[in-house]
Structure formats: C-alpha cells, structure tokens
Design a protein around this motif. Structure first.
Motif, PDB file in Angstrom:
ATOM      1  N   TYR A  20       0.819  -1.385  -0.133  1.00 55.55           N
ATOM      2  CA  TYR A  20      -0.176  -0.040   0.152  1.00 55.55           C
ATOM      3  C   TYR A  20       0.585   1.303   0.190  1.00 55.55           C
ATOM      4  CZ  TYR A  20      -2.766   3.748   2.357  1.00 55.55           C
ATOM      5  OH  TYR A  20      -3.358   4.951   2.519  1.00 55.55           O
ATOM      6  N   PHE A  21       1.644   1.151   0.703  1.00 55.44           N
ATOM      7  CA  PHE A  21       2.672   2.364   1.035  1.00 55.44           C
ATOM      8  C   PHE A  21       3.767   2.742  -0.212  1.00 55.44           C
ATOM      9  CE2 PHE A  21       1.497   1.797   5.694  1.00 55.44           C
ATOM     10  CZ  PHE A  21       1.022   3.004   5.808  1.00 55.44           C
ATOM     11  N   LYS A  22       4.064   1.675  -0.737  1.00 48.40           N
ATOM     12  CA  LYS A  22       5.103   1.577  -1.940  1.00 48.40           C
ATOM     13  C   LYS A  22       4.239   2.210  -3.016  1.00 48.40           C
ATOM     14  CE  LYS A  22       8.675  -1.679  -0.363  1.00 48.40           C
ATOM     15  NZ  LYS A  22       9.204  -3.197  -0.585  1.00 48.40           N
ATOM     16  N   GLU A  23       2.966   1.568  -3.251  1.00 51.68           N
ATOM     17  CA  GLU A  23       2.202   1.746  -4.407  1.00 51.68           C
ATOM     18  C   GLU A  23       2.066   3.450  -4.375  1.00 51.68           C
ATOM     19  OE1 GLU A  23       0.439   1.790  -8.008  1.00 51.68           O
ATOM     20  OE2 GLU A  23       1.719   0.300  -7.138  1.00 51.68           O
ATOM     21  N   ASN A  24       1.495   3.805  -3.151  1.00 51.07           N
ATOM     22  CA  ASN A  24       1.083   5.008  -3.185  1.00 51.07           C
ATOM     23  C   ASN A  24       2.274   6.335  -3.408  1.00 51.07           C
ATOM     24  OD1 ASN A  24      -1.424   5.204  -2.252  1.00 51.07           O
ATOM     25  ND2 ASN A  24      -1.114   5.512  -0.331  1.00 51.07           N
ATOM     26  N   ALA A  25       3.556   5.891  -3.059  1.00 50.84           N
ATOM     27  CA  ALA A  25       4.552   6.526  -3.523  1.00 50.84           C
ATOM     28  C   ALA A  25       5.066   6.724  -5.121  1.00 50.84           C
ATOM     29  CB  ALA A  25       6.012   5.942  -2.852  1.00 50.84           C
ATOM     30  N   ASP A  26       4.670   5.354  -5.591  1.00 47.74           N
ATOM     31  CA  ASP A  26       4.771   5.380  -7.136  1.00 47.74           C
ATOM     32  C   ASP A  26       3.512   6.156  -7.872  1.00 47.74           C
ATOM     33  OD1 ASP A  26       6.669   3.313  -7.130  1.00 47.74           O
ATOM     34  OD2 ASP A  26       5.335   1.754  -7.317  1.00 47.74           O
ATOM     35  N   CYS A  27       2.509   6.415  -7.020  1.00 44.41           N
ATOM     36  CA  CYS A  27       1.346   7.145  -7.605  1.00 44.41           C
ATOM     37  C   CYS A  27       1.633   8.579  -7.443  1.00 44.41           C
ATOM     38  CB  CYS A  27       0.248   6.933  -6.704  1.00 44.41           C
ATOM     39  SG  CYS A  27      -0.773   5.345  -7.198  1.00 44.41           S
ATOM     40  N   VAL A  28       2.423   9.113  -6.425  1.00 41.81           N
ATOM     41  CA  VAL A  28       3.085  10.496  -6.460  1.00 41.81           C
ATOM     42  C   VAL A  28       3.988  10.657  -7.580  1.00 41.81           C
ATOM     43  CG1 VAL A  28       4.163  12.072  -5.075  1.00 41.81           C
ATOM     44  CG2 VAL A  28       2.533  10.996  -3.951  1.00 41.81           C
ATOM     45  N   ILE A  29       4.871   9.706  -7.973  1.00 41.57           N
ATOM     46  CA  ILE A  29       5.817   9.916  -8.920  1.00 41.57           C
ATOM     47  C   ILE A  29       5.033   9.945 -10.439  1.00 41.57           C
ATOM     48  CG2 ILE A  29       7.867   8.943 -10.207  1.00 41.57           C
ATOM     49  CD1 ILE A  29       8.399  10.202  -7.482  1.00 41.57           C
ATOM     50  N   ARG A  30       4.128   9.324 -10.636  1.00 40.99           N
ATOM     51  CA  ARG A  30       3.219   9.280 -11.672  1.00 40.99           C
ATOM     52  C   ARG A  30       2.337  10.579 -11.846  1.00 40.99           C
ATOM     53  NH1 ARG A  30       2.962   3.693 -10.527  1.00 40.99           N
ATOM     54  NH2 ARG A  30       0.639   3.903 -10.143  1.00 40.99           N
ATOM     55  N   ASN A  31       1.988  11.150 -10.667  1.00 40.67           N
ATOM     56  CA  ASN A  31       1.116  11.975 -10.446  1.00 40.67           C
ATOM     57  C   ASN A  31      -0.434  11.665 -10.628  1.00 40.67           C
ATOM     58  OD1 ASN A  31       0.348  14.813 -10.083  1.00 40.67           O
ATOM     59  ND2 ASN A  31       0.336  15.595 -12.005  1.00 40.67           N
ATOM     60  N   GLU A  32      -0.567  10.403 -10.221  1.00 43.31           N
ATOM     61  CA  GLU A  32      -1.955   9.941 -10.205  1.00 43.31           C
ATOM     62  C   GLU A  32      -2.510   9.918  -8.668  1.00 43.31           C
ATOM     63  OE1 GLU A  32      -1.004   5.987 -11.600  1.00 43.31           O
ATOM     64  OE2 GLU A  32      -0.655   6.650 -13.604  1.00 43.31           O
ATOM     65  N   ALA A  33      -3.772   9.648  -8.857  1.00 38.05           N
ATOM     66  CA  ALA A  33      -4.553   9.470  -7.266  1.00 38.05           C
ATOM     67  C   ALA A  33      -3.874   8.320  -6.471  1.00 38.05           C
ATOM     68  CB  ALA A  33      -5.855   9.351  -7.620  1.00 38.05           C
ATOM     69  N   ILE A  34      -3.645   8.735  -5.235  1.00 38.34           N
ATOM     70  CA  ILE A  34      -3.360   7.714  -4.130  1.00 38.34           C
ATOM     71  C   ILE A  34      -4.320   7.230  -3.698  1.00 38.34           C
ATOM     72  CG2 ILE A  34      -1.143   9.018  -3.893  1.00 38.34           C
ATOM     73  CD1 ILE A  34      -2.605   9.812  -1.102  1.00 38.34           C
ATOM     74  N   TYR A  35      -4.231   5.876  -3.036  1.00 37.53           N
ATOM     75  CA  TYR A  35      -5.301   5.147  -2.198  1.00 37.53           C
ATOM     76  C   TYR A  35      -5.368   5.715  -0.967  1.00 37.53           C
ATOM     77  CZ  TYR A  35      -4.321   1.988  -5.853  1.00 37.53           C
ATOM     78  OH  TYR A  35      -3.930   1.285  -7.440  1.00 37.53           O
ATOM     79  N   LYS A  36      -6.454   5.804  -0.687  1.00 35.37           N
ATOM     80  CA  LYS A  36      -6.661   6.244   0.736  1.00 35.37           C
ATOM     81  C   LYS A  36      -7.953   5.341   1.566  1.00 35.37           C
ATOM     82  CE  LYS A  36      -5.651  11.198   0.360  1.00 35.37           C
ATOM     83  NZ  LYS A  36      -6.170  12.762   0.376  1.00 35.37           N
ATOM     84  N   GLU A  37      -8.162   5.473   2.640  1.00 34.76           N
ATOM     85  CA  GLU A  37      -8.921   4.930   3.452  1.00 34.76           C
ATOM     86  C   GLU A  37      -9.506   5.729   4.395  1.00 34.76           C
ATOM     87  OE1 GLU A  37     -10.638   1.885   3.637  1.00 34.76           O
ATOM     88  OE2 GLU A  37      -9.938   1.405   1.672  1.00 34.76           O
ATOM     89  N   PRO A  38     -10.959   5.976   4.738  1.00 33.82           N
ATOM     90  CA  PRO A  38     -11.471   7.101   5.715  1.00 33.82           C
ATOM     91  C   PRO A  38     -10.461   7.245   6.814  1.00 33.82           C
ATOM     92  CG  PRO A  38     -13.199   5.676   4.815  1.00 33.82           C
ATOM     93  CD  PRO A  38     -11.932   5.083   4.344  1.00 33.82           C
TER      94      PRO A  38
END
Length: 254
Positions: free
Chosen positions: A223-241
């Motif tokens: 989860y945390f690694k994929e969110n970092a990837d999303c930032v580098i790609r300027n894509e939406a990150i994963y979030k839970e409430p």
C-alpha cells in the motif's frame, strides 16, 4: 522502492554537506532497495530558501554525477516547504514545486505547533488542484498532544508521511508508539526516509517496512509503496477514511 522525502542534494540545507556525502547516501539508498529519490531540500523554514529553479539545477547535476559513478539511482526534484501564507502565490510564480513536478506538495509544520491558518491554506491548495502531503506529523509536539488536529486535516483531504526512523524507534519509544497509532487510524499514507546523512539520520526504509509487515502484513507494505509510485506518476493515491485515534484498533485499510 521510491523515497519521497530525502535531503540528498549537497550544500543546500542541513542534509548532505558536500557532493561526496551525496554519493555515499546514494550508494546506501541503493543498498536499501531504493531506485528513485525525491530530493526535498528545506524551503522557507526560516533558515533555508531553495527556490524551484535552483532545486531542478542541483538535481540535474547530481544525476549526472550518479551516472558517472555508475550508481543505479534516479533523483527527481522536490521541496520540503514550511507552510507559509504566500505559498500558493509562490507556486503560481514558479518558486515552489511539487514532488517530481507533480501536483503533490510536501509541506511541514514547525516542530512544536500547527499554524492556525493551516486548515484554510490546505483547503485553498486543494481548491487550486494541489495535493498537500504533511511531512512527519508524528514528530510534531502539538499533534502528538492533540491528534485530532491531524485527523481534521486528513479528513479534509490532506495526506501525511511518516518517517521510517520513527517506525523503527530511532527517535524514541514515544514517537514509535504514536507512529503506530497513526498507522492504526489511517492517518498516514506514505513512509519515507527524511534522510539527512548516514551517521545520525539515515534511511531505515527496509527496517521500517519490515516492522510494518510484521504488524500489519505484506499488503500494508505494498500500500505504502504503491502510493509513492502514484505520486511520482502524478496519479491519485489510495486512501481509507481516517479515524480518530483509539487505544485498541486494527489497521483499517486491511
């Protein structure tokens, strides 16, 4: 692995003191399994000003050196921006920039409080299409005393980044305990090194992810690694409430 927060640029702030130290940090990062680092020198923190064009120039020069040294690491530009009233205006003027030139902006608060205008300014940032990431909230003394301050900002739409060394206990048992409380309550979305050197404030990324895996499982690490990837790609990150911190909880994402 991507490290979104690192003071690897030489001679710009309280991170790497010279190019040789930057090279040593780069080699250590590769040993940790890091392939991309976002260089995030301090900006507008009362001591250091590193405007965007300067950061890009220094990043390009460091990448040239790493290529000459045969170090398989890519450095991309960013800033760790102390929250201040004219941030949006300076971003529009090109004096501030996002991580890897994305819409994700790494911001920090003073270590002992959260500015009263933070909620309004973060809202204005999001209305302008920016995605604020709050750096190391676990080390802010006012947030530690009143975690609802962070809860309100994350509920509003901000993201937050834990420091790897906080998870491993390098900053002490209290900060480690609070870090896991933040994890338990879906109040953080990234883990990054905030490395400044190799002696006192190194990477600790592998060790931190090992602790996360032990406590929450491999899915949490991904989860945390994929969110970092999303930032580098300027894509939406994963979030839970987000949830308010309670004494006994499980990691809500899973």
């Amino acid at each position: 692995m991507i490290d979104l927060h690192c003071h690897i640029l030489p001679e710009v702030d309280d991170g790497a003191k010279h190019l040789t130290e930057s090279i040593e940090m780069a080699r250590a990062a590769v040993r940790q399994g890091i392939s991309v680092i976002t260089a995030t020198p301090h900006h507008k923190n009362g001591k250091f000003d590193n405007e965007w064009s300067f950061v890009i120039e220094k990043t390009e020069k460091l990448n040239e050196t790493l290529k000459q040294e045969g170090i398989p690491l890519t450095v991309v530009p960013g800033q760790e921006i102390r929250l201040y009233g004219e941030l949006l205006e300076d971003f529009s003027a090109g004096n501030c920039g996002g991580l890897n030139q994305s819409n994700y902006i790494l911001i920090e608060f003073p270590s002992n409080h959260v500015p009263r205008y933070a909620e309004r300014l973060i809202f204005d940032m999001m209305m302008a299409g920016l995605n604020p990431i709050i750096a190391h909230p676990e080390r802010n003394s006012e947030i530690a005393q009143n975690p609802d301050l962070l809860y309100k900002l994350v509920k509003q739409g901000a993201a937050a980044q834990l420091t790897a060394a906080s998870i491993t206990g390098t900053f002490g048992s209290k900060i480690k305990k609070f870090s896991f409380e933040l994890l338990n309550s879906n109040l953080v979305h990234f883990i990054a090194s905030d490395a400044h050197d190799l002696k006192y404030r190194s990477f600790h990324m592998q060790e931190a992810f090992a602790e996360v895996e032990e406590q929450f499982g491999i899915d949490a690490v991904e989860y945390f690694k994929e969110n970092a990837d999303c930032v580098i790609r300027n894509e939406a990150i994963y979030k839970e409430p987000p949830e308010r911190i309670k004494k006994k909880k499980f990691f809500g994402i899973f």
